[in-house]
Motif scaffolding. Structure first.
Motif, PDB file in Angstrom:
ATOM      1  N   UNK A   8      -1.428 -16.312   1.884  1.00 38.26           N
ATOM      2  CA  UNK A   8      -1.739 -14.485   2.219  1.00 38.26           C
ATOM      3  C   UNK A   8      -2.881 -14.170   3.024  1.00 38.26           C
ATOM      4  N   UNK A   9      -2.432 -13.322   3.520  1.00 35.26           N
ATOM      5  CA  UNK A   9      -3.812 -13.583   5.182  1.00 35.26           C
ATOM      6  C   UNK A   9      -4.567 -12.358   4.128  1.00 35.26           C
ATOM      7  N   UNK A  10      -4.723 -11.575   2.644  1.00 36.11           N
ATOM      8  CA  UNK A  10      -6.015 -11.286   2.619  1.00 36.11           C
ATOM      9  C   UNK A  10      -5.423 -10.657   1.098  1.00 36.11           C
ATOM     10  N   UNK A  11      -6.276  -9.953   0.447  1.00 39.34           N
ATOM     11  CA  UNK A  11      -5.862  -9.629  -1.079  1.00 39.34           C
ATOM     12  C   UNK A  11      -4.917  -8.658  -0.870  1.00 39.34           C
ATOM     13  N   UNK A  12      -3.854  -8.946  -1.676  1.00 41.96           N
ATOM     14  CA  UNK A  12      -2.693  -8.229  -2.353  1.00 41.96           C
ATOM     15  C   UNK A  12      -3.042  -6.825  -3.277  1.00 41.96           C
ATOM     16  N   UNK A  13      -3.792  -6.993  -4.090  1.00 43.26           N
ATOM     17  CA  UNK A  13      -3.970  -6.710  -4.776  1.00 43.26           C
ATOM     18  C   UNK A  13      -5.279  -6.685  -5.079  1.00 43.26           C
ATOM     19  N   UNK A  14      -6.183  -6.143  -4.282  1.00 41.69           N
ATOM     20  CA  UNK A  14      -7.877  -5.474  -4.470  1.00 41.69           C
ATOM     21  C   UNK A  14      -7.687  -3.894  -5.523  1.00 41.69           C
ATOM     22  N   UNK A 202       5.748  -4.613  -2.233  1.00 42.52           N
ATOM     23  CA  UNK A 202       5.036  -4.715  -1.069  1.00 42.52           C
ATOM     24  C   UNK A 202       3.747  -4.293  -0.717  1.00 42.52           C
ATOM     25  N   UNK A 203       2.971  -4.842  -2.336  1.00 40.03           N
ATOM     26  CA  UNK A 203       1.766  -5.287  -1.652  1.00 40.03           C
ATOM     27  C   UNK A 203       1.928  -6.740  -0.664  1.00 40.03           C
ATOM     28  N   UNK A 204       2.615  -7.665  -1.763  1.00 42.84           N
ATOM     29  CA  UNK A 204       2.181  -8.604  -0.832  1.00 42.84           C
ATOM     30  C   UNK A 204       2.740  -9.219   0.229  1.00 42.84           C
ATOM     31  N   UNK A 205       3.901  -8.224   0.568  1.00 42.33           N
ATOM     32  CA  UNK A 205       4.721  -8.088   2.159  1.00 42.33           C
ATOM     33  C   UNK A 205       3.510  -7.633   3.308  1.00 42.33           C
ATOM     34  N   UNK A 206       2.731  -6.428   2.562  1.00 42.32           N
ATOM     35  CA  UNK A 206       1.500  -6.065   3.184  1.00 42.32           C
ATOM     36  C   UNK A 206       0.530  -7.026   3.444  1.00 42.32           C
ATOM     37  N   UNK A 207      -0.130  -7.574   2.534  1.00 36.70           N
ATOM     38  CA  UNK A 207      -0.654  -8.480   2.534  1.00 36.70           C
ATOM     39  C   UNK A 207      -0.602  -9.960   3.410  1.00 36.70           C
ATOM     40  N   UNK A 208       1.196  -9.910   4.164  1.00 40.20           N
ATOM     41  CA  UNK A 208       1.013 -11.385   4.780  1.00 40.20           C
ATOM     42  C   UNK A 208       2.283 -12.567   4.375  1.00 40.20           C
TER      43      UNK A 208
END
Length: 439
Positions: A8-14, A202-208
């Protein structure tokens, strides 16, 4: 951290309301469109009502993002304030200097800005989050802010956002004027079950993230159940599940991992430990001493038996009442009967007869339960003992009275002058016992 483990590029569930992660399900899409349209058409007052954790603040940030180039915006979330503080927060967020100004001067400065922006063709938008915390006086100040208007439009667009408590407060009669000015009322509800997996992806995709599904179908179903479609709970469940999965080396999150995360979050009770029976004692069971016993133990047992016999005699004489008592460490009971004054049999607990079972009987227990004591025909109410096989006077004294000495022997011989040989008793012979206050 699990970012590298799951690529993951960033935290998906911040926990921050990042508008990039806003998932526009049917309800959120409709609410965002309604608020955008209300600002665009200059409706003045709008409200957004949502339960905690529905993504209300994230949606408001997305709304501000859409208007950042075509409007002056102010976002007020410090709602524990009075009217003066509210206007000061508004002016500061709009970039205006307001230190040292009283309320009247603050309103003059605000009006000048509104007119200036209207001439430039721009909207001025004020969003007040957590508005349910505002006092009635502050809400009245907000209503007065809507009075800034031109002949053809409102100069200030106001959105009151808050929890259902805000809607209940606005329905009160004292706030009727404010409620009547609210032109659009938008609501946010929980995500439908079929939208939860799309929200997570959706959130996982945004996080990379890319690759095979990170959550199994069973895990997603459990997320739906435990979160009830509330975005904040979905985020917390998924974050904890990914943390547990990384710690245990699971590339795919299964239902067991989600369940463990739900337990950690208190969404599901922990399993109660099994109730195991107490360990059985390994100590051997106490064994009943067989005759002959030690002199001291026989004395203690005989003393207790003697007291019970004497008490039974008194009870029988007084009322002829039948009393059944449990065994006193023995295996059977003997019956003590009395004369014509008390004909009712009285059961008295005894230890096993010192001579043991009578030989020649088919039922030793029945023999021990036979009548050992009878009433004396010559001394009404005075008990007598029925001699059993192998009885001796010494054994009987120890068994019944707890001691065997000259005093006891003398009293027994006085009551029973035919006892010439204490060591030889005839089976069935009757032996008179001393009075209850003796020996």
């Amino acid at each position: 951290m699990f970012l590298d483990f799951y690529r993951l590029r960033e935290q998906p569930f911040g926990v921050t309301p990042d508008p990039r992660y806003l998932y526009l399900g049917p309800g959120h899409r409709e609410a965002l469109a309604s608020l955008f349209y209300g600002i665009e058409t200059g409706r003045g007052f709008q409200s957004l009502i949502a339960e905690p954790g529905m993504g209300k603040t994230t949606l408001l940030n997305q709304l501000l993002l859409r208007w950042q180039h075509t409007a002056r915006t102010a976002f007020v979330f410090q709602t524990q304030c009075d009217s003066r503080d509210l206007v000061r927060h508004l002016l500061q967020d709009l970039g205006l200097e307001c230190e040292g100004l009283d309320v009247v001067r603050q309103q003059v400065v605000l009006n000048e800005l509104l007119v200036q922006e209207a001439k430039a063709g721009k909207h001025v938008v004020l969003i007040i989050d957590e508005a349910q915390n505002l006092t009635d006086n502050v809400l009245e100040t907000v209503r007065l802010l809507s009075d800034f208007e031109a002949p053809d439009k409102k100069l200030l667009q106001i959105i009151l956002a808050g929890q259902p408590e805000l809607a209940r407060r606005l329905s009160r009669p004292c706030l009727a004027q404010l409620r009547q000015r609210i032109a659009i009322q938008a609501r946010l509800d929980a995500l439908p079950a079929d939208q939860v997996s799309r929200y997570i992806n959706h959130r996982l995709t945004v996080a990379g993230y890319y690759g095979h599904p990170l959550f199994s179908p069973e895990a997603l179903a459990l997320v739906v159940k435990q979160s009830r479609g509330i975005p904040r709970l979905i985020n917390n469940l998924c974050f904890n599940a990914l943390s547990i999965g990384c710690a245990t080396g699971r590339r795919v999150i299964d239902s067991h991992t989600v369940k463990e995360a739900a337990v950690d979050l208190g969404l599901e009770p922990r399993a109660k430990p099994a109730n195991h029976p107490p360990p059985t004692s390994t100590r051997p069971a106490a064994q009943t001493l067989s005759f002959p016993q030690s002199v001291s133990s026989r004395a203690r047992g005989g003393l207790a038996r003697r007291r019970l016999i004497h008490a039974s005699v008194l009870l029988g004489i007084a009322g002829g009442v039948a009393i059944h008592l449990g065994g006193l460490g023995g295996v059977g009971t003997s019956r003590l009967s009395f004369g014509t004054q008390a004909s009712t049999a009285l059961t008295v607990p005894t230890a096993a007869h010192p001579s043991g079972p009578v030989r020649g009987t088919s039922n030793p227990v029945a023999t021990q339960q036979s009548t050992l004591f009878r009433s004396s025909e010559t001394d009404s109410g005075a008990p007598t003992y029925v001699v059993q096989r192998n009885d001796t006077l010494g054994r009987l004294c120890l068994w019944i009275f707890g001691r065997y000495d000259r005093s006891v022997l003398a009293k027994l011989r006085t009551l029973n002058p035919w006892l010439t040989n204490p060591d030889h008793l005839e089976t069935g012979q009757l032996i008179r016992l001393p009075p209850t206050d003796q020996p």
